[in-house]
Design an enzyme around this catalytic site. Structure first.
Site, mmCIF file in Angstrom:
data_model
loop_
_atom_site.group_PDB
_atom_site.id
_atom_site.type_symbol
_atom_site.label_atom_id
_atom_site.label_comp_id
_atom_site.label_asym_id
_atom_site.label_seq_id
_atom_site.Cartn_x
_atom_site.Cartn_y
_atom_site.Cartn_z
ATOM 1 N N PHE A 150 0.859 -1.184 0.000
ATOM 2 C CA PHE A 150 0.000 0.000 0.000
ATOM 3 C C PHE A 150 0.895 1.233 0.000
ATOM 4 C CE2 PHE A 150 -2.342 3.575 1.579
ATOM 5 C CZ PHE A 150 -3.500 3.520 0.823
ATOM 6 N N ASP A 235 9.310 2.798 2.087
ATOM 7 C CA ASP A 235 8.113 3.582 2.393
ATOM 8 C C ASP A 235 7.841 3.427 3.892
ATOM 9 O OD1 ASP A 235 5.660 4.740 2.777
ATOM 10 O OD2 ASP A 235 4.708 3.826 1.022
ATOM 11 N N LYS A 264 2.173 10.854 7.291
ATOM 12 C CA LYS A 264 1.339 10.583 8.453
ATOM 13 C C LYS A 264 1.792 11.342 9.710
ATOM 14 C CE LYS A 264 -1.250 6.702 6.829
ATOM 15 N NZ LYS A 264 -0.763 5.791 5.802
HETATM 16 C C1 LIG Z 1 -0.948 5.900 4.324
HETATM 17 C C2 LIG Z 1 0.164 5.394 3.480
HETATM 18 C C3 LIG Z 1 0.483 5.997 2.240
HETATM 19 C C4 LIG Z 1 -0.353 7.086 1.632
HETATM 20 O O1 LIG Z 1 -0.416 8.225 2.402
HETATM 21 P P1 LIG Z 1 -1.583 9.329 2.140
HETATM 22 O O2 LIG Z 1 -1.200 10.458 3.013
HETATM 23 O O3 LIG Z 1 -2.877 8.682 2.510
HETATM 24 O O4 LIG Z 1 -1.512 9.649 0.680
HETATM 25 C C5 LIG Z 1 1.582 5.512 1.554
HETATM 26 N N1 LIG Z 1 2.333 4.516 2.050
HETATM 27 C C6 LIG Z 1 2.061 3.910 3.216
HETATM 28 C C7 LIG Z 1 2.944 2.821 3.711
HETATM 29 C C8 LIG Z 1 0.958 4.326 3.967
HETATM 30 O O5 LIG Z 1 0.657 3.713 5.112
#
Ligand SMILES: *Cc1c(COP(=O)(O)O)cnc(C)c1O
Length: 410
Positions: A150, A235, A264
């Site tokens: 994700f 990520d 986040k």
């Molecule tokens: C939440 C998340 C994203 C996307 O972040 P947004 O601020 O919702 O665009 C990307 N990578 C990971 C691992 C995430 O948990």
């Protein structure tokens, strides 16, 4: 009684939910709770019911709701300057970038807003680096990603999602990605070629159900990238900033990435703040006009981000995540075979698979809500638990007591 801008007055949760249902796109299926106020690990709904927040905005609220130091930093900046665009310099950007680089042990920072934008930015940087530095023929670079990833919701990012719900009907898709099973070093080795610009991976897959890869996988990914002259992009949007203990989840493995995406918690639960951080020779491929964002690196975002970095620099949150996480995982391990089929995670972060025959994930979330605890299911029967790092041990226990009741109820 509340009066809305359109003149309607309403008061109950049902009224607010009906309003959302009528006017807001239906791209979420929230629990039926309408939050009006929050502080620390607790939220209060419009009827005055209090709930323990066991989700923390998917780690965006690592410091809880309205942490006093973060709110103070935001208020102070609101009284100075909030937005300049990047057409001009301002007095927060450089300090934010320097402090974030120092916190993460990196050399350069590209500030953005949302997590998806940070991932998009990292993809663009990796591609340009592949053509200009590695020497891959134009248009032929590839990025290896993991199944069940994700990384956000943009068209390019959903192009390499393996979740049909996230992908279906949004094509045509961006080419250039190779998907391999997560945690499988041999599959990764087989997928990397001389056309590989980068390997993009979550050190722990959050959305997939808090999946921790086998010991040694991330170090092997590092080694394979070095061997092939490819970039390792971690990520850490959900796993980073002390959710698992150390500032970066990769730190558990002693592995360094070339680029990290952060988001986040970087915005302290107040404003969206994201960034790509990493090697100066890689981020340095971007030249004026080639990439940007109107709001990226704005003064308010930088001031809040700097306050977040100050909190993380104390080591207090790393310590809390480690200590409370140990308690969390100890208690969850005790549930195995008692309504729970599997538990994964690290630090104050866990995926809990409810055993077959028990409540569905949604039913469990609703039953927890009825007991004053808010969390959210992912992938059917898995509950994702990520309380704010400020939670007290007593509140953590209180939430876990409710979880025990819900999963062991026959
Ligand atoms: C939440 C998340 C994203 C996307 O972040 P947004 O601020 O919702 O665009 C990307 N990578 C990971 C691992 C995430 O948990």
């Amino acid at each position: 009684m509340t009066t809305f801008a359109d003149g309607t007055t309403t008061a109950t949760s049902a009224d607010y939910i009906a309003l959302d249902e009528r006017w807001s796109t239906h791209n979420y299926h929230p629990l039926p709770v309408v939050i009006a106020e929050a502080e620390g690990a607790w939220v209060t709904d419009v009827e005055g019911n209090r709930y323990l927040d066991f989700l923390s905005g998917y780690s965006a609220l690592n410091f809880g709701h309205r942490h006093p130091q973060l709110v103070a930093a935001a208020k102070e900046q609101l009284d100075r300057v909030t937005l300049t665009s990047r057409a001009f310099h301002h007095d927060q950007l450089g300090r934010f970038c320097a402090e974030l680089a120092q916190l993460t042990g990196t050399e350069m920072v590209l500030p953005m807003n949302s997590g998806a934008e940070a991932v998009e930015s990292a993809i663009k940087i990796a591609r340009k680096w592949a053509y200009r530095v590695k020497g891959i023929p134009d248009g032929e670079s590839r990025i290896v990603v993991a199944a069940s990833n994700f990384h956000g919701r943009t068209t390019t990012i959903v192009s390499f999602s393996t979740d049909e719900t996230a992908r279906a009907d949004f094509g045509p898709f961006t080419p250039g990605f190779d998907v391999v099973p997560y945690g499988d070093a041999a599959a990764l080795a087989a997928a990397i070629t001389d056309r590989t610009a980068a390997v993009l991976v979550e050190p722990i897959q959050g959305e997939a159900g808090v999946i921790v890869p086998p010991q040694g996988y991330l170090a092997e990914a590092r080694r394979l990238c070095d061997e092939a002259g490819a970039l390792l992009i971690a990520d850490e949007i959900q796993s980073g900033l002390c959710r698992t203990g150390p500032v970066l989840a990769l730190d558990h493995e002693g592995v360094r990435a070339d680029l990290y995406t952060l988001g986040k918690a970087l915005g302290g639960g107040i404003v969206p703040v994201s960034a790509v951080v990493g090697r100066a020779d890689v981020l340095g491929v971007l030249k004026p006009g080639e990439h940007g964002s109107t709001f990226g690196g704005n003064p308010l975002a930088c001031a809040v981000g700097r306050a977040v970095i100050r909190l993380l620099s104390t080591g207090e949150f790393a310590e809390r995540a480690a200590t409370l996480g140990e308690r969390l995982h100890q208690r969850l391990a005790g549930l195995l075979g008692h309504g729970v089929a599997g538990v994964r995670g690290r630090g104050l972060w866990a995926g809990v698979d409810i055993a077959p025959g028990g409540p569905s994930g949604r039913e469990a979330s609703e039953a927890l809500k009825a007991r004053g605890v808010l969390c959210k299911e992912t992938h059917g029967s898995t509950l994702r638990i990520a309380p704010p790092l400020v939670i007290s041990e007593a509140d953590l226990d209180r939430g876990l007591d409710a979880l025990v009741e819900v999963v062991t109820r026959s």
